[in-house]
Every structure is written in structure tokens, then in C-alpha cells.
Design a protein around this motif. Structure first.
Motif, PDB file in Angstrom:
ATOM      1  N   SER A  42       0.754  -1.252  -0.158  1.00 36.43           N
ATOM      2  CA  SER A  42      -0.045   0.061   0.162  1.00 36.43           C
ATOM      3  C   SER A  42       0.796   1.356   0.137  1.00 36.43           C
ATOM      4  CB  SER A  42      -0.903  -0.005   1.227  1.00 36.43           C
ATOM      5  OG  SER A  42      -1.776   1.186   1.125  1.00 36.43           O
ATOM      6  N   ASP A  43       1.834   1.149   0.799  1.00 32.59           N
ATOM      7  CA  ASP A  43       3.022   2.347   0.685  1.00 32.59           C
ATOM      8  C   ASP A  43       3.505   2.657  -0.734  1.00 32.59           C
ATOM      9  OD1 ASP A  43       2.567   2.775   3.415  1.00 32.59           O
ATOM     10  OD2 ASP A  43       4.389   1.948   4.234  1.00 32.59           O
ATOM     11  N   PHE A  44       3.835   1.571  -1.226  1.00 32.09           N
ATOM     12  CA  PHE A  44       4.278   1.787  -2.674  1.00 32.09           C
ATOM     13  C   PHE A  44       3.062   2.338  -3.526  1.00 32.09           C
ATOM     14  CE2 PHE A  44       7.879  -1.371  -1.933  1.00 32.09           C
ATOM     15  CZ  PHE A  44       8.733  -0.586  -2.451  1.00 32.09           C
ATOM     16  N   PHE A  45       1.895   1.935  -3.481  1.00 34.34           N
ATOM     17  CA  PHE A  45       0.966   2.643  -4.381  1.00 34.34           C
ATOM     18  C   PHE A  45       0.689   4.091  -3.921  1.00 34.34           C
ATOM     19  CE2 PHE A  45       0.048  -1.716  -5.504  1.00 34.34           C
ATOM     20  CZ  PHE A  45      -0.483  -1.665  -6.459  1.00 34.34           C
ATOM     21  N   LEU A  46       0.795   4.452  -2.351  1.00 38.36           N
ATOM     22  CA  LEU A  46       0.638   5.955  -2.229  1.00 38.36           C
ATOM     23  C   LEU A  46       1.668   6.435  -2.512  1.00 38.36           C
ATOM     24  CD1 LEU A  46      -0.889   5.281   1.423  1.00 38.36           C
ATOM     25  CD2 LEU A  46      -2.011   6.194  -0.306  1.00 38.36           C
ATOM     26  N   LEU A  47       3.002   6.211  -2.317  1.00 39.58           N
ATOM     27  CA  LEU A  47       3.995   7.048  -3.007  1.00 39.58           C
ATOM     28  C   LEU A  47       3.905   7.312  -4.646  1.00 39.58           C
ATOM     29  CD1 LEU A  47       6.955   5.295  -0.644  1.00 39.58           C
ATOM     30  CD2 LEU A  47       5.965   7.627  -0.567  1.00 39.58           C
ATOM     31  N   SER A  48       3.483   6.278  -5.097  1.00 43.63           N
ATOM     32  CA  SER A  48       3.393   6.504  -6.699  1.00 43.63           C
ATOM     33  C   SER A  48       2.243   7.477  -6.930  1.00 43.63           C
ATOM     34  CB  SER A  48       3.136   5.285  -7.402  1.00 43.63           C
ATOM     35  OG  SER A  48       1.872   4.603  -6.980  1.00 43.63           O
ATOM     36  N   PHE A  49       1.131   7.329  -6.250  1.00 43.31           N
ATOM     37  CA  PHE A  49       0.120   8.669  -6.390  1.00 43.31           C
ATOM     38  C   PHE A  49       0.655   9.933  -5.993  1.00 43.31           C
ATOM     39  CE2 PHE A  49      -3.016   4.705  -5.584  1.00 43.31           C
ATOM     40  CZ  PHE A  49      -3.123   4.381  -7.032  1.00 43.31           C
ATOM     41  N   MET A  50       1.526   9.939  -4.779  1.00 43.27           N
ATOM     42  CA  MET A  50       1.908  11.164  -4.637  1.00 43.27           C
ATOM     43  C   MET A  50       2.777  11.783  -5.773  1.00 43.27           C
ATOM     44  SD  MET A  50       2.597  10.218  -0.573  1.00 43.27           S
ATOM     45  CE  MET A  50       3.645  11.544  -0.083  1.00 43.27           C
ATOM     46  N   ALA A  51       3.573  10.848  -6.228  1.00 42.02           N
ATOM     47  CA  ALA A  51       4.667  11.189  -7.436  1.00 42.02           C
ATOM     48  C   ALA A  51       3.712  11.884  -8.600  1.00 42.02           C
ATOM     49  CB  ALA A  51       5.507  10.109  -7.681  1.00 42.02           C
ATOM     50  N   TYR A  52       2.587  11.061  -8.659  1.00 36.16           N
ATOM     51  CA  TYR A  52       1.882  11.715  -9.978  1.00 36.16           C
ATOM     52  C   TYR A  52       1.070  12.947  -9.578  1.00 36.16           C
ATOM     53  CZ  TYR A  52      -2.295  11.886 -13.193  1.00 36.16           C
ATOM     54  OH  TYR A  52      -3.133  12.328 -14.230  1.00 36.16           O
ATOM     55  N   ASP A  53       0.666  13.296  -8.363  1.00 36.46           N
ATOM     56  CA  ASP A  53       0.203  14.418  -7.919  1.00 36.46           C
ATOM     57  C   ASP A  53       1.149  15.593  -8.216  1.00 36.46           C
ATOM     58  OD1 ASP A  53      -1.859  16.048  -6.091  1.00 36.46           O
ATOM     59  OD2 ASP A  53       0.172  16.239  -5.047  1.00 36.46           O
ATOM     60  N   ARG A  54       2.599  15.422  -7.736  1.00 43.47           N
ATOM     61  CA  ARG A  54       3.634  16.347  -7.773  1.00 43.47           C
ATOM     62  C   ARG A  54       3.813  16.726  -9.301  1.00 43.47           C
ATOM     63  NH1 ARG A  54       3.142  19.887  -5.185  1.00 43.47           N
ATOM     64  NH2 ARG A  54       1.205  19.010  -5.050  1.00 43.47           N
ATOM     65  N   TYR A  55       3.735  15.554 -10.107  1.00 42.17           N
ATOM     66  CA  TYR A  55       3.970  15.805 -11.686  1.00 42.17           C
ATOM     67  C   TYR A  55       3.142  16.371 -12.243  1.00 42.17           C
ATOM     68  CZ  TYR A  55       3.976  14.310 -16.436  1.00 42.17           C
ATOM     69  OH  TYR A  55       3.843  14.335 -17.726  1.00 42.17           O
ATOM     70  N   VAL A  56       1.702  16.417 -11.911  1.00 39.99           N
ATOM     71  CA  VAL A  56       0.791  17.161 -12.489  1.00 39.99           C
ATOM     72  C   VAL A  56       0.697  18.573 -12.000  1.00 39.99           C
ATOM     73  CG1 VAL A  56      -1.849  17.564 -12.491  1.00 39.99           C
ATOM     74  CG2 VAL A  56      -0.985  15.272 -12.757  1.00 39.99           C
ATOM     75  N   SER A  57       0.982  18.775 -10.697  1.00 38.91           N
ATOM     76  CA  SER A  57       1.246  20.312 -10.075  1.00 38.91           C
ATOM     77  C   SER A  57       2.374  20.839 -10.640  1.00 38.91           C
ATOM     78  CB  SER A  57       1.279  20.107  -8.535  1.00 38.91           C
ATOM     79  OG  SER A  57       1.581  21.402  -7.991  1.00 38.91           O
ATOM     80  N   ILE A  58       3.615  20.282 -10.856  1.00 36.33           N
ATOM     81  CA  ILE A  58       4.460  20.992 -11.447  1.00 36.33           C
ATOM     82  C   ILE A  58       4.499  21.162 -13.083  1.00 36.33           C
ATOM     83  CG2 ILE A  58       7.052  21.074 -11.398  1.00 36.33           C
ATOM     84  CD1 ILE A  58       6.881  19.892  -8.579  1.00 36.33           C
ATOM     85  N   CYS A  59       4.191  19.969 -13.574  1.00 32.47           N
ATOM     86  CA  CYS A  59       4.424  19.840 -15.022  1.00 32.47           C
ATOM     87  C   CYS A  59       3.152  20.438 -15.756  1.00 32.47           C
ATOM     88  CB  CYS A  59       4.921  18.653 -15.398  1.00 32.47           C
ATOM     89  SG  CYS A  59       6.512  17.958 -14.714  1.00 32.47           S
ATOM     90  N   ASN A  60       1.878  20.212 -14.936  1.00 26.92           N
ATOM     91  CA  ASN A  60       0.840  20.631 -15.827  1.00 26.92           C
ATOM     92  C   ASN A  60      -0.017  21.589 -14.653  1.00 26.92           C
ATOM     93  OD1 ASN A  60       0.943  19.155 -18.578  1.00 26.92           O
ATOM     94  ND2 ASN A  60       1.196  17.755 -17.122  1.00 26.92           N
ATOM     95  N   PRO A  61       0.491  22.567 -14.479  1.00 31.42           N
ATOM     96  CA  PRO A  61      -0.492  23.365 -13.269  1.00 31.42           C
ATOM     97  C   PRO A  61      -1.532  23.688 -13.486  1.00 31.42           C
ATOM     98  CG  PRO A  61       1.582  24.759 -14.125  1.00 31.42           C
ATOM     99  CD  PRO A  61       1.576  23.361 -14.713  1.00 31.42           C
ATOM    100  N   LEU A  62      -1.930  24.217 -14.885  1.00 31.49           N
ATOM    101  CA  LEU A  62      -3.130  24.641 -15.162  1.00 31.49           C
ATOM    102  C   LEU A  62      -4.148  23.651 -15.511  1.00 31.49           C
ATOM    103  CD1 LEU A  62      -2.026  26.957 -18.151  1.00 31.49           C
ATOM    104  CD2 LEU A  62      -2.321  27.593 -15.812  1.00 31.49           C
ATOM    105  N   GLN A  63      -3.788  22.367 -15.608  1.00 31.26           N
ATOM    106  CA  GLN A  63      -4.923  21.291 -15.504  1.00 31.26           C
ATOM    107  C   GLN A  63      -5.060  20.671 -14.054  1.00 31.26           C
ATOM    108  OE1 GLN A  63      -3.913  18.843 -18.694  1.00 31.26           O
ATOM    109  NE2 GLN A  63      -3.549  20.496 -20.031  1.00 31.26           N
ATOM    110  N   TYR A  64      -4.202  20.998 -13.068  1.00 37.67           N
ATOM    111  CA  TYR A  64      -3.918  20.335 -11.744  1.00 37.67           C
ATOM    112  C   TYR A  64      -5.510  20.256 -11.124  1.00 37.67           C
ATOM    113  CZ  TYR A  64      -2.946  18.924  -7.077  1.00 37.67           C
ATOM    114  OH  TYR A  64      -2.592  18.429  -5.853  1.00 37.67           O
ATOM    115  N   THR A  65      -6.473  21.256 -10.948  1.00 38.89           N
ATOM    116  CA  THR A  65      -7.493  21.322 -10.498  1.00 38.89           C
ATOM    117  C   THR A  65      -8.412  20.426 -11.134  1.00 38.89           C
ATOM    118  OG1 THR A  65      -8.259  23.228 -11.542  1.00 38.89           O
ATOM    119  CG2 THR A  65      -7.283  23.347  -9.314  1.00 38.89           C
ATOM    120  N   THR A  66      -8.520  20.261 -12.481  1.00 38.88           N
ATOM    121  CA  THR A  66      -9.226  19.431 -13.449  1.00 38.88           C
ATOM    122  C   THR A  66      -8.874  18.019 -13.099  1.00 38.88           C
ATOM    123  OG1 THR A  66      -9.432  21.407 -14.849  1.00 38.88           O
ATOM    124  CG2 THR A  66      -9.932  18.804 -15.784  1.00 38.88           C
TER     125      THR A  66
END
Length: 317
Positions: free
Chosen positions: A108-132
Motif C-alpha cells: 500500500s505504501d508503494f501505491f501511495l508513494l506512486s500517487f503522490m509522485a503523480y500528484d507532484r508531476y501534475v502540479s509542477i508539469c501541468n499546473p493549469l490542469q491540476y484542479t481538473t
């Protein structure tokens, strides 16, 4: 085996001088357990209470810390009981349950860390689409899959092993993990194949994490404006990921070298493995995540104020 109760008991043989240092072991591990519960629960409560922390990144952090509490609760009470017991034993069903709990939460920790990585990826690389992209429904789906999918995967592994006949009742460690398979009369080809498939499947989140962070590093290198933001939010996740991956890798290697590893070394390293990660997570997120750190500092100041002033004035302030 207790034939009168028809219950199989497993003996832990990995303790070192437990009869001599039982009270020292108990006090140290009980103190660590209280620190783990207190630190993790404090940060989870801070995230739940303050609305400015009701964001996907902090929600995933809270889920990761909840896993630390659950993992410690699955391990520490039994350790504390064993330290004060004349015989360090556990029933076979309870041993399988501990094996399931530790592996379920690790996956479960591995999955959560991967989702956290995806969240940071969207926030930094696609900030305009983050809320969507990172809507509340998406976060809930991620959380459910991070807990339910690993539970299903590990359940199959435990059920396959539960049907196997065991011929020895002595574990060389102090915890029930994949080393339980050494108790079986013969190794199952199906279990080995499924275990290999499970390990291969777990590599997918790891590869995904490193891919997303490599993309973040590329964007951060090109855009100076996002470097500081990326460092502040991604560095804690990377530290937790590296620490967690090292502990998991060590645990897997230790299980494979169970017959050859010295008893004292194995005992010390196992104790360290169950201490570091549950204490490391709240420490890193509490000190490195700016918003959490600010709330922790305010909480600490409020507690100091309560100790030096009248309680009624403390609550009013």
C-alpha cells in the motif's frame, strides 16, 4: 503443536538475550511505539483539522502516516508481549495475520508513494490542469485502490501459503513475514510463481515514481521559477521513497539469507527496520513540509503557553 486445542504454535528463535535484557527491550520499544503513535497521529490530526491542508498531497501524506500507525500496531504489541514472556510463541493463524498485515501495508505504501509522485508531476508539469485532473473523486479512487488492491494481492499469497503443510515450528526471526515459507514441508511451484509475479508487479509503481520524478527534474532544470517549489514538495517524498525502498530491499535480502545471517545481526537489523520507517515519515513531513511545519510550530507554542499560563487563558487565546 498443541494437539489438545488443535492449534499450531510457532516459536520465535531470533531474540538475543531476551531473558537478560527483557525489561530494557520492553522500555525502549514501548517508548518508541508511543513516539510513533503520537507523532503520526498528531500530523494526521493537523491535516484533518486545518482546511488549508485539505489538498491531495497532504491527504496522501495522511494516508501514508495512517499506514505507519497500522503497521506499528500489527508489530509492536506482539513484540512487547514477547519481551516479557518466558516463551516467544505465536499461533499459526496469528502469524499469517501478521504476515498479511505487514505485507499489505508495505505494498500500500508503494501505491501511495506512486500517487503522490503523480500528484507532484501534475502540479509542477501541468499546473493549469491540476484542479481538473486531481479532483476529489480522483483522490478517493486513488486512496481506495491503494488499500484494496494490495489487500487482494497479498490475500491470495497468504491463502496459498495457508493451505501448505508445515513440518517445522521454529522461525529464526522475531516477526512473521515471508520467512514463514521456510516452515513448509515443501515449496510450492504455484506459490513461487505467484510471488515472482507479485514482486514484478510491485516494480511498476517504482518505475512510475522514478519516471515522474525524472520528468519533474527536467522541468525544474529548464524553469528556474519551479525549482524551489519542486525542491520543497518533492524532496520529502524522495527521502521517504529512498528510505522505504532500502528497508524493503533489505527485508527481502534478509529473508533469503535467513540460514546464514548471524542471529545478533539479524535481530538488530530487524529492530531497526521496524523503528526507522514509522518514525522517519512524520519527522520528514513534519520538518520539510512548510505548511505542516508551521502548524506544528503553532501547536508547540500553544502547548508551551498552556504550561506557563492559566488553562482558561490558554484556550481563549
Amino acid at each position: 503443536m498443541d494437539y489438545r486445542l488443535n492449534v499450531t504454535y510457532i516459536t520465535f528463535g531470533g531474540y538475543v538475550e531476551v531473558h537478560k535484557y527483557r525489561y530494557l527491550y520492553f522500555v525502549v520499544m514501548f517508548t518508541v511505539y508511543i513516539l510513533i503513535i503520537g507523532s503520526n497521529v498528531t500530523i494526521v490530526c493537523i491535516i484533518m483539522i486545518h482546511k488549508n491542508l485539505h489538498e491531495p498531497m497532504y491527504i496522501f501524506i495522511a494516508a501514508l502516516l495512517i499506514n505507519s500507525v497500522l503497521f506499528s500496531t500489527a508489530i509492536y504489541p506482539k513484540l512487547l508481549i514477547d519481551f516479557l514472556s518466558e516463551k516467544q510463541i505465536i499461533s499459526y493463524p496469528a502469524c499469517l495475520l501478521q504476515w498479511f498485515s505487514s505485507h499489505w501495508l508495505a505494498v500500500s505504501d508503494f501505491f501511495l508513494l506512486s500517487f503522490m509522485a503523480y500528484d507532484r508531476y501534475v502540479s509542477i508539469c501541468n499546473p493549469l490542469q491540476y484542479t481538473t485532473i486531481m479532483q476529489r473523486t480522483t483522490v478517493y479512487i486513488f486512496l481506495c485502490s491503494a488499500w484494496i488492491l494490495p489487500a487482494c494481492l497479498v490475500s491470495v499469497l497468504i491463502l496459498l501459503n495457508a493451505k501448505r503443510k508445515i513440518c517445522t515450528f521454529h522461525l529464526k526471526g522475531i516477526l512473521c513475514n515471508s520467512s514463514v515459507q521456510t516452515l513448509q514441508c515443501a515449496r510450492s511451484l504455484i506459490v513461487n510463481i505467484y510471488g515472482l509475479i507479485l514482486v514484478t508487479f510491485l516494480l511498476l509503481p517504482v518505475v512510475f515514481i522514478f519516471f515522474t520524478y525524472s520528468k519533474i527534474l527536467v522541468v525544474s532544470y529548464r524553469c528556474r521559477g519551479v525549482r524551489r517549489r519542486a525542491a520543497q514538495t518533492c524532496l520529502p517524498h524522495l527521502l521517504v521513497l529512498i528510505n522505504f525502498t532500502c528497508l524493503i530491499s533489505y527485508s527481502l535480502i534478509l529473508d533469503q539469507l535467513e540460514l546464514d545471517s548471524p542471529k545478533t545481526v539479524r535481530f538488530i537489523m530487524t529492530i531497526q527496520a521496524v523503528i526507522y520507517q514509522p518514525l522517519f515519515n512524520p519527522l520528514i513531513y513534519g520538518l520539510k513540509m512548510r505548511r505542516i511545519y508551521d502548524h506544528l510550530k503553532k501547536l508547540f507554542c500553544r502547548m508551551v503557553l498552556c504550561l506557563h499560563t492559566d488553562k482558561s487563558q490558554c484556550f481563549v487565546s
